[in-house]
Design a protein around this motif. Structure first.
Motif, PDB file in Angstrom:
ATOM      1  N   SER A  53       0.820  -1.216   0.000  1.00 12.96           N
ATOM      2  CA  SER A  53       0.000   0.000   0.000  1.00 12.96           C
ATOM      3  C   SER A  53       0.853   1.265   0.000  1.00 12.96           C
ATOM      4  O   SER A  53       0.383   2.337  -0.361  1.00 12.96           O
ATOM      5  CB  SER A  53      -0.948   0.015   1.198  1.00 12.96           C
ATOM      6  OG  SER A  53      -0.212   0.058   2.402  1.00 12.96           O
ATOM      7  N   ALA A  54       2.127   1.135   0.402  1.00 12.99           N
ATOM      8  CA  ALA A  54       3.026   2.291   0.456  1.00 12.99           C
ATOM      9  C   ALA A  54       4.458   1.801   0.603  1.00 12.99           C
ATOM     10  O   ALA A  54       4.700   0.631   0.902  1.00 12.99           O
ATOM     11  CB  ALA A  54       2.666   3.190   1.630  1.00 12.99           C
ATOM     12  N   ILE A  55       5.391   2.706   0.387  1.00 11.30           N
ATOM     13  CA  ILE A  55       6.798   2.457   0.712  1.00 11.30           C
ATOM     14  C   ILE A  55       7.252   3.597   1.608  1.00 11.30           C
ATOM     15  O   ILE A  55       6.997   4.771   1.313  1.00 11.30           O
ATOM     16  CB  ILE A  55       7.691   2.367  -0.540  1.00 11.30           C
ATOM     17  CG1 ILE A  55       7.274   1.176  -1.407  1.00 11.30           C
ATOM     18  CG2 ILE A  55       9.162   2.244  -0.136  1.00 11.30           C
ATOM     19  CD1 ILE A  55       8.089   1.013  -2.679  1.00 11.30           C
ATOM     20  N   GLU A 136      -0.991  -3.756   3.103  1.00 14.23           N
ATOM     21  CA  GLU A 136      -2.318  -3.296   3.546  1.00 14.23           C
ATOM     22  C   GLU A 136      -2.608  -3.678   4.994  1.00 14.23           C
ATOM     23  O   GLU A 136      -3.298  -2.948   5.692  1.00 14.23           O
ATOM     24  CB  GLU A 136      -3.403  -3.843   2.614  1.00 14.23           C
ATOM     25  CG  GLU A 136      -3.354  -3.203   1.240  1.00 14.23           C
ATOM     26  CD  GLU A 136      -4.341  -3.823   0.256  1.00 14.23           C
ATOM     27  OE1 GLU A 136      -4.866  -3.064  -0.575  1.00 14.23           O
ATOM     28  OE2 GLU A 136      -4.574  -5.044   0.305  1.00 14.23           O
ATOM     29  N   ASP A 137      -2.048  -4.806   5.453  1.00 14.94           N
ATOM     30  CA  ASP A 137      -2.290  -5.225   6.844  1.00 14.94           C
ATOM     31  C   ASP A 137      -1.278  -4.608   7.825  1.00 14.94           C
ATOM     32  O   ASP A 137      -1.196  -5.014   8.973  1.00 14.94           O
ATOM     33  CB  ASP A 137      -2.269  -6.761   6.955  1.00 14.94           C
ATOM     34  CG  ASP A 137      -0.901  -7.363   6.623  1.00 14.94           C
ATOM     35  OD1 ASP A 137       0.064  -6.607   6.326  1.00 14.94           O
ATOM     36  OD2 ASP A 137      -0.798  -8.606   6.655  1.00 14.94           O
ATOM     37  N   GLN A 138      -0.493  -3.637   7.340  1.00 20.15           N
ATOM     38  CA  GLN A 138       0.531  -2.904   8.098  1.00 20.15           C
ATOM     39  C   GLN A 138       1.798  -3.724   8.379  1.00 20.15           C
ATOM     40  O   GLN A 138       2.710  -3.238   9.035  1.00 20.15           O
ATOM     41  CB  GLN A 138      -0.027  -2.320   9.405  1.00 20.15           C
ATOM     42  CG  GLN A 138      -1.141  -1.298   9.190  1.00 20.15           C
ATOM     43  CD  GLN A 138      -0.741  -0.197   8.202  1.00 20.15           C
ATOM     44  OE1 GLN A 138       0.228   0.500   8.391  1.00 20.15           O
ATOM     45  NE2 GLN A 138      -1.490  -0.051   7.109  1.00 20.15           N
ATOM     46  N   ASP A 139       1.850  -4.977   7.931  1.00 19.24           N
ATOM     47  CA  ASP A 139       3.088  -5.739   7.990  1.00 19.24           C
ATOM     48  C   ASP A 139       4.040  -5.056   6.994  1.00 19.24           C
ATOM     49  O   ASP A 139       3.622  -4.249   6.159  1.00 19.24           O
ATOM     50  CB  ASP A 139       2.807  -7.189   7.566  1.00 19.24           C
ATOM     51  CG  ASP A 139       3.944  -8.144   7.929  1.00 19.24           C
ATOM     52  OD1 ASP A 139       4.868  -7.730   8.671  1.00 19.24           O
ATOM     53  OD2 ASP A 139       3.906  -9.303   7.470  1.00 19.24           O
TER      54      ASP A 139
END
Length: 147
Positions: A53-55, A136-139
């Motif tokens: 979802s991001a870097i 997306e799950d913050q992992d």
């Protein structure tokens, strides 16, 4: 003559407005015949069933600035460039946003094509900029540069 040191690192994504302003600033330089731009964008890769979802980009700033200065010197020695600008994001950059901007100018087009690719590859291999892929799950996992 030594050019003044520019701020290469931008906190957050590189905006379309920033890119447009960079281009517009070169309209007064009448010795330029060609520009080439590379834009690196965060991809929503899927890794082991999880979507990026991001870097989150970080760097060792003093060493990164030194390496970027060396790349700049090499590029001007190797290619007949008029201008060269490198910008890289720091912080959390969402998928779809621009994180890397290389802008090369010369009298002739042939120089800008080869110089841009060379500069992008040197930044990717030589500069200590680190990307942590946030799922997306913050992992997360540390990103490895690929070509």
């Amino acid at each position: 003559m030594m050019k003044k040191k520019k701020n290469i690192f931008i906190e957050g994504a590189i905006s379309p407005e920033f890119i447009a302003e960079s281009i517009a600033k070169h309209q007064t330089k009448m010795n330029i015949g060609a520009h080439n731009i590379f834009l690196g964008q965060v991809r929503a890769d899927e890794v082991e069933g999880k979507k990026v979802s991001a870097i989150e980009y970080t760097c060792y700033k003093a060493m990164a600035e030194e390496k970027l200065s060396e790349i700049r010197e090499r590029a001007f020695e190797k290619y007949d460039l008029t201008c060269m600008h490198i910008y890289h994001s720091l912080g959390n950059i969402k998928a779809g946003e621009i994180c890397f901007f290389v802008f090369v100018s010369s009298k002739r087009r042939k120089q800008v094509y080869v110089a841009t690719e060379d500069i992008v590859n040197m930044v990717k291999t030589d500069v200590p900029i680190f990307g942590k892929e946030i799922f997306e799950d913050q992992d997360y996992q540390w990103k490895e540069n690929t070509f």
